[in-house]
Enzyme design. Sequence first.
Site, mmCIF file in Angstrom:
data_model
loop_
_atom_site.group_PDB
_atom_site.id
_atom_site.type_symbol
_atom_site.label_atom_id
_atom_site.label_comp_id
_atom_site.label_asym_id
_atom_site.label_seq_id
_atom_site.Cartn_x
_atom_site.Cartn_y
_atom_site.Cartn_z
ATOM 1 N N CYS A 128 32.990 -28.075 67.065
ATOM 2 C CA CYS A 128 31.823 -28.951 67.058
ATOM 3 C C CYS A 128 31.381 -30.088 66.450
ATOM 4 O O CYS A 128 31.053 -31.069 66.671
ATOM 5 C CB CYS A 128 30.532 -27.790 66.932
ATOM 6 S SG CYS A 128 30.739 -26.928 65.566
ATOM 7 N N HIS A 242 24.068 -30.236 64.150
ATOM 8 C CA HIS A 242 25.142 -30.849 63.234
ATOM 9 C C HIS A 242 24.921 -32.366 62.847
ATOM 10 O O HIS A 242 24.520 -33.144 63.791
ATOM 11 C CB HIS A 242 26.653 -30.551 63.491
ATOM 12 C CG HIS A 242 27.175 -29.399 63.477
ATOM 13 N ND1 HIS A 242 26.644 -28.286 62.818
ATOM 14 C CD2 HIS A 242 28.395 -28.916 63.890
ATOM 15 C CE1 HIS A 242 27.495 -27.437 62.857
ATOM 16 N NE2 HIS A 242 28.416 -27.642 63.415
HETATM 17 C C1 2RA Z 1 31.117 -24.188 62.366
HETATM 18 N N1 2RA Z 1 32.374 -25.400 63.884
HETATM 19 O O1 2RA Z 1 30.339 -25.167 62.642
HETATM 20 C C2 2RA Z 1 32.430 -24.307 63.113
HETATM 21 C C3 2RA Z 1 32.311 -23.234 64.323
HETATM 22 N N2 2RA Z 1 31.455 -23.376 65.261
HETATM 23 O O2 2RA Z 1 30.922 -23.220 61.710
#
Ligand code: 2RA
Length: 339
Positions: A128, A242
């Site tokens: 991601c 994120h």
């Molecule tokens: C995280 N990209 O964000 C990794 C797994 N989704 O921990």
Amino acid sequence: NDPVVAIAGVTGAVGAEFIATMDRRGFRVGQLRALASARSAGKTIDFRGQKVVIEELNDKSFEGVDIALFSAGGGIARKFAPIAVKAGAVVVDNSSAFRMDPNVPLVIPEINASRIREHKGIIANPNCAAITALVPLWPIHQRNRIKRLILSTYQAASGAGAAAMEELIESTRANLKGEAYPPKVMPHPYAFNLFNHNTAIDPETGYNDEETKVIKETRKIFEDDRIAVGVTCVRVPVLRAHCEAITFECENPITEDQVRAILSNAPGVKIVDDRTKNYFPMPIDASGQDDVMVGRIRKDLSDPSGHSISMFVAADQLLKGAALNAIQIAELVPQHAMA
Ligand code: 2RA
């Protein structure tokens, strides 16, 4: 007739988003097979007004399945994805198990959808943090090759699963009441704290697995092994979006206006960049929507040559970072189109 679709890991945070995203996008499903561990077998989930009984994932689960969406971790994927392929299904796997396999396309549809048809049964959904950075960087890279990339990530709890989201909420609640809350799935206290991404650290290089994935997956998806990538991945007390601070250096000079112009009609990108209102990408805006939000677009003052730009991005980790990207891949798989 519509395809038979299986979801392995249906009770996880991403599994729930598979269901919601298929519904929202009108993904064609003739029959849905909801697969999870024995612990969840017998429970039901709602899909398009139907109650679907969750079945225990086993070797027979994929008989007659056209498309299998996996978000059940690398171990389950390594064990059951080959079984699903042998049963005739096309697998889209959200784990890192197959991402670097040369026989497995690693796909972000806005970038390399053409690789989907090369699949040999399994297509891998990227990390991601990689998706969040690469969706806006690709259209820039196409016009003015990016030779160096520096990323700092601010990664939400959802990337570590539903239990981590629960831990953020409960540890914060406890903290506000002055109560102790020993970490459970996280390596450190999570309330009002941030820490090195909770994946293993390589003692030799000092890099964690998440950082290594971002570096390797950038090179595979861009099909450019020369691109220099520096990255720091951090887990932050945010629920499901994120964010990343990105600085990139191009082969040729590039201005912030050129970047804004390129991104203004880039697929999967939404510019949120209002200096007068001090309004830029934030997790509360990125959560629950499909785009990667891009803002703070500006010249990188550390590079007087005019080849470098900095910016700040945000995306919903469960959607574009996982379930949405996987569904967009599945929509392009011939079995979905042909069925
Ligand atoms: C995280 N990209 O964000 C990794 C797994 N989704 O921990």
